[in-house]
Design a protein around this motif. Structure first.
Motif, PDB file in Angstrom:
ATOM      1  N   HIS A  73     -28.511 -14.862  37.104  1.00  0.00           N
ATOM      2  CA  HIS A  73     -28.995 -14.128  36.517  1.00  0.00           C
ATOM      3  C   HIS A  73     -28.628 -13.068  35.278  1.00  0.00           C
ATOM      4  O   HIS A  73     -28.743 -12.998  34.307  1.00  0.00           O
ATOM      5  CB  HIS A  73     -29.941 -12.667  36.842  1.00  0.00           C
ATOM      6  CG  HIS A  73     -31.543 -13.639  37.243  1.00  0.00           C
ATOM      7  ND1 HIS A  73     -31.195 -14.423  39.232  1.00  0.00           N
ATOM      8  CD2 HIS A  73     -32.886 -13.828  37.122  1.00  0.00           C
ATOM      9  CE1 HIS A  73     -32.788 -14.689  39.243  1.00  0.00           C
ATOM     10  NE2 HIS A  73     -33.704 -14.514  37.246  1.00  0.00           N
ATOM     11  N   TRP A  74     -27.402 -12.794  36.102  1.00  0.00           N
ATOM     12  CA  TRP A  74     -25.996 -12.124  35.079  1.00  0.00           C
ATOM     13  C   TRP A  74     -25.558 -12.972  34.127  1.00  0.00           C
ATOM     14  O   TRP A  74     -25.529 -12.434  32.895  1.00  0.00           O
ATOM     15  CB  TRP A  74     -25.192 -11.432  36.002  1.00  0.00           C
ATOM     16  CG  TRP A  74     -25.425 -10.327  37.121  1.00  0.00           C
ATOM     17  CD1 TRP A  74     -26.293  -9.580  36.979  1.00  0.00           C
ATOM     18  CD2 TRP A  74     -24.955 -10.020  38.768  1.00  0.00           C
ATOM     19  NE1 TRP A  74     -27.469  -8.684  37.656  1.00  0.00           N
ATOM     20  CE2 TRP A  74     -25.529  -8.855  38.861  1.00  0.00           C
ATOM     21  CE3 TRP A  74     -23.873 -10.518  38.680  1.00  0.00           C
ATOM     22  CZ2 TRP A  74     -25.049  -8.872  40.206  1.00  0.00           C
ATOM     23  CZ3 TRP A  74     -23.444  -9.596  39.993  1.00  0.00           C
ATOM     24  CH2 TRP A  74     -24.213  -9.556  40.582  1.00  0.00           C
ATOM     25  N   ASP A  77     -28.136 -13.102  31.108  1.00  0.00           N
ATOM     26  CA  ASP A  77     -28.214 -11.347  30.685  1.00  0.00           C
ATOM     27  C   ASP A  77     -27.081 -11.679  29.952  1.00  0.00           C
ATOM     28  O   ASP A  77     -26.899 -11.394  28.514  1.00  0.00           O
ATOM     29  CB  ASP A  77     -28.088 -10.270  31.716  1.00  0.00           C
ATOM     30  CG  ASP A  77     -29.353 -10.062  32.166  1.00  0.00           C
ATOM     31  OD1 ASP A  77     -30.268 -10.681  32.083  1.00  0.00           O
ATOM     32  OD2 ASP A  77     -29.380  -9.379  33.174  1.00  0.00           O
ATOM     33  N   GLY A  80     -27.973 -13.383  26.674  1.00  0.00           N
ATOM     34  CA  GLY A  80     -28.627 -11.759  25.700  1.00  0.00           C
ATOM     35  C   GLY A  80     -27.690 -11.893  24.767  1.00  0.00           C
ATOM     36  O   GLY A  80     -28.103 -11.705  23.252  1.00  0.00           O
ATOM     37  N   GLU A  81     -26.766 -10.688  25.500  1.00  0.00           N
ATOM     38  CA  GLU A  81     -25.270 -10.377  24.988  1.00  0.00           C
ATOM     39  C   GLU A  81     -24.647 -10.391  24.286  1.00  0.00           C
ATOM     40  O   GLU A  81     -24.788  -9.892  22.641  1.00  0.00           O
ATOM     41  CB  GLU A  81     -24.305  -9.706  25.507  1.00  0.00           C
ATOM     42  CG  GLU A  81     -25.021  -8.189  26.626  1.00  0.00           C
ATOM     43  CD  GLU A  81     -23.800  -7.389  27.670  1.00  0.00           C
ATOM     44  OE1 GLU A  81     -22.967  -7.998  27.025  1.00  0.00           O
ATOM     45  OE2 GLU A  81     -24.606  -7.128  28.453  1.00  0.00           O
ATOM     46  N   TYR A  87     -26.453  -5.716  21.760  1.00  0.00           N
ATOM     47  CA  TYR A  87     -26.765  -5.365  22.450  1.00  0.00           C
ATOM     48  C   TYR A  87     -26.662  -5.593  24.333  1.00  0.00           C
ATOM     49  O   TYR A  87     -26.011  -6.460  24.535  1.00  0.00           O
ATOM     50  CB  TYR A  87     -28.104  -6.792  22.616  1.00  0.00           C
ATOM     51  CG  TYR A  87     -29.250  -7.217  23.457  1.00  0.00           C
ATOM     52  CD1 TYR A  87     -30.056  -5.261  22.956  1.00  0.00           C
ATOM     53  CD2 TYR A  87     -29.440  -7.525  24.310  1.00  0.00           C
ATOM     54  CE1 TYR A  87     -31.239  -5.723  24.156  1.00  0.00           C
ATOM     55  CE2 TYR A  87     -30.478  -7.434  25.157  1.00  0.00           C
ATOM     56  CZ  TYR A  87     -31.717  -6.998  24.916  1.00  0.00           C
ATOM     57  OH  TYR A  87     -32.755  -6.755  25.712  1.00  0.00           O
ATOM     58  N   HIS A  88     -26.751  -4.661  24.711  1.00  0.00           N
ATOM     59  CA  HIS A  88     -25.817  -4.637  26.417  1.00  0.00           C
ATOM     60  C   HIS A  88     -27.008  -4.507  26.661  1.00  0.00           C
ATOM     61  O   HIS A  88     -28.051  -3.579  27.546  1.00  0.00           O
ATOM     62  CB  HIS A  88     -25.215  -3.935  26.316  1.00  0.00           C
ATOM     63  CG  HIS A  88     -24.269  -3.370  25.505  1.00  0.00           C
ATOM     64  ND1 HIS A  88     -23.549  -4.559  24.706  1.00  0.00           N
ATOM     65  CD2 HIS A  88     -24.215  -2.368  24.433  1.00  0.00           C
ATOM     66  CE1 HIS A  88     -22.628  -4.165  23.735  1.00  0.00           C
ATOM     67  NE2 HIS A  88     -23.214  -2.829  23.512  1.00  0.00           N
ATOM     68  N   LEU A  89     -27.204  -5.919  27.792  1.00  0.00           N
ATOM     69  CA  LEU A  89     -27.886  -6.212  29.535  1.00  0.00           C
ATOM     70  C   LEU A  89     -27.474  -5.504  30.985  1.00  0.00           C
ATOM     71  O   LEU A  89     -28.094  -5.025  31.293  1.00  0.00           O
ATOM     72  CB  LEU A  89     -28.678  -7.096  29.331  1.00  0.00           C
ATOM     73  CG  LEU A  89     -29.398  -7.584  27.963  1.00  0.00           C
ATOM     74  CD1 LEU A  89     -30.013  -9.007  27.634  1.00  0.00           C
ATOM     75  CD2 LEU A  89     -31.155  -6.425  28.299  1.00  0.00           C
ATOM     76  N   LEU A  90     -26.022  -6.124  30.618  1.00  0.00           N
ATOM     77  CA  LEU A  90     -24.873  -6.876  31.888  1.00  0.00           C
ATOM     78  C   LEU A  90     -25.234  -5.043  32.233  1.00  0.00           C
ATOM     79  O   LEU A  90     -24.464  -3.628  31.301  1.00  0.00           O
ATOM     80  CB  LEU A  90     -23.802  -6.850  31.986  1.00  0.00           C
ATOM     81  CG  LEU A  90     -24.086  -8.425  31.367  1.00  0.00           C
ATOM     82  CD1 LEU A  90     -23.016  -8.569  31.126  1.00  0.00           C
ATOM     83  CD2 LEU A  90     -24.407  -8.891  33.316  1.00  0.00           C
ATOM     84  N   GLN A  91     -25.125  -4.632  33.626  1.00  0.00           N
ATOM     85  CA  GLN A  91     -24.538  -3.062  34.758  1.00  0.00           C
ATOM     86  C   GLN A  91     -23.263  -3.549  35.189  1.00  0.00           C
ATOM     87  O   GLN A  91     -23.028  -4.141  36.099  1.00  0.00           O
ATOM     88  CB  GLN A  91     -25.603  -2.373  35.126  1.00  0.00           C
ATOM     89  CG  GLN A  91     -27.206  -2.519  34.397  1.00  0.00           C
ATOM     90  CD  GLN A  91     -27.061  -1.052  32.973  1.00  0.00           C
ATOM     91  OE1 GLN A  91     -26.863  -0.502  34.020  1.00  0.00           O
ATOM     92  NE2 GLN A  91     -27.498  -1.848  31.972  1.00  0.00           N
ATOM     93  N   SER A  94     -22.547  -5.281  38.483  1.00  0.00           N
ATOM     94  CA  SER A  94     -22.365  -6.576  38.364  1.00  0.00           C
ATOM     95  C   SER A  94     -20.994  -6.582  39.442  1.00  0.00           C
ATOM     96  O   SER A  94     -20.537  -7.626  39.929  1.00  0.00           O
ATOM     97  CB  SER A  94     -23.119  -7.425  38.131  1.00  0.00           C
ATOM     98  OG  SER A  94     -22.256  -6.910  36.331  1.00  0.00           O
ATOM     99  N   GLN A 152     -19.046  -5.967  24.978  1.00  0.00           N
ATOM    100  CA  GLN A 152     -19.089  -4.750  25.795  1.00  0.00           C
ATOM    101  C   GLN A 152     -17.766  -5.099  27.593  1.00  0.00           C
ATOM    102  O   GLN A 152     -17.725  -6.539  27.243  1.00  0.00           O
ATOM    103  CB  GLN A 152     -20.263  -4.342  26.543  1.00  0.00           C
ATOM    104  CG  GLN A 152     -20.720  -4.859  27.649  1.00  0.00           C
ATOM    105  CD  GLN A 152     -21.989  -4.150  28.714  1.00  0.00           C
ATOM    106  OE1 GLN A 152     -21.181  -3.472  28.377  1.00  0.00           O
ATOM    107  NE2 GLN A 152     -22.779  -4.895  28.897  1.00  0.00           N
TER     108      GLN A 152
END
Length: 192
Positions: A73-74, A77, A80-81, A87-91, A94, A152
């Motif tokens: 899933h990461w 994401d 997607g980035e 665009y930022h999805l990861l946190q 992780s 990022q």
């Protein structure tokens, strides 16, 4: 929610370009598309690793599956980035998770005194292959970051830490399979 992929072929890429998530078009050999492909390949080999673990006799296969699902899933994401600039999805959670897992696995493993060869059980070998693909994806993403400066830090850290996690995971999988690691021999030619 409507259908995300109502039409699989669009013919818009027939001229050698592809669309990014922000609507812009780039060449199919653009650094960003290369990185996206490498992340996709990594995710696919992790799917193969999950399937191999699921069909194995490992006692811990549900824990492996849970962790690998989270990682996949990461990676989605991350894709997607890469596909949508800025665009930022990861946190950072992780990264924390992977580091905690690495530390826990390392506590159960003997200290390495030599390099190990990427071989062993099938599950171990798939983990090594995933690690190598992960390193390539990391190099590709760094190339995008150096050119565009809009990747990022968490994205780069994820791939770096994931390759470490996959290395330690390969060792754990080999141990759980009942096998031993094949150590690199410095003077292998002397044995011929």
């Amino acid at each position: 929610m409507g259908h995300r992929l109502s039409k699989i072929y669009t013919r818009t890429g027939d001229s050698g370009t592809t669309g990014l998530g922000d609507g812009s078009r780039v060449a199919k050999d653009d650094l960003r598309i290369t990185a996206l492909g490498d992340v996709d390949e990594l995710n696919a080999i992790l799917g193969v690793l999950r399937a191999q673990i699921a069909s194995s006799t490992l006692q811990t296969k549900s824990a492996w599956d849970k962790n690998l699902s989270l990682i996949q899933h990461w990676l989605f994401d991350l894709g997607g980035e890469v596909c949508i600039p800025n665009y930022h999805l990861l946190q950072p959670v992780s990264i924390d998770f992977l580091e905690k897992e690495i530390d826990q696995m390392n506590e159960e493993l003997p200290m390495l005194k030599e390099f190990i060869l990427p071989s062993g059980s099938l599950t171990c070998s798939y983990a090594h292959q995933a690690r190598a693909v992960c390193r390539r994806a990391e190099r590709s993403l760094i190339a995008v970051q150096q050119r565009d400066q809009n990747i990022q830090t968490t994205a780069l850290q994820l791939l770096n830490r994931l390759s470490d996690w996959l290395f330690v995971a390969s060792r754990m999988l080999q141990r759980e399979s009942g096998g031993s690691e094949m150590l690199w021999q410095k003077n292998i030619n002397d044995t011929i």
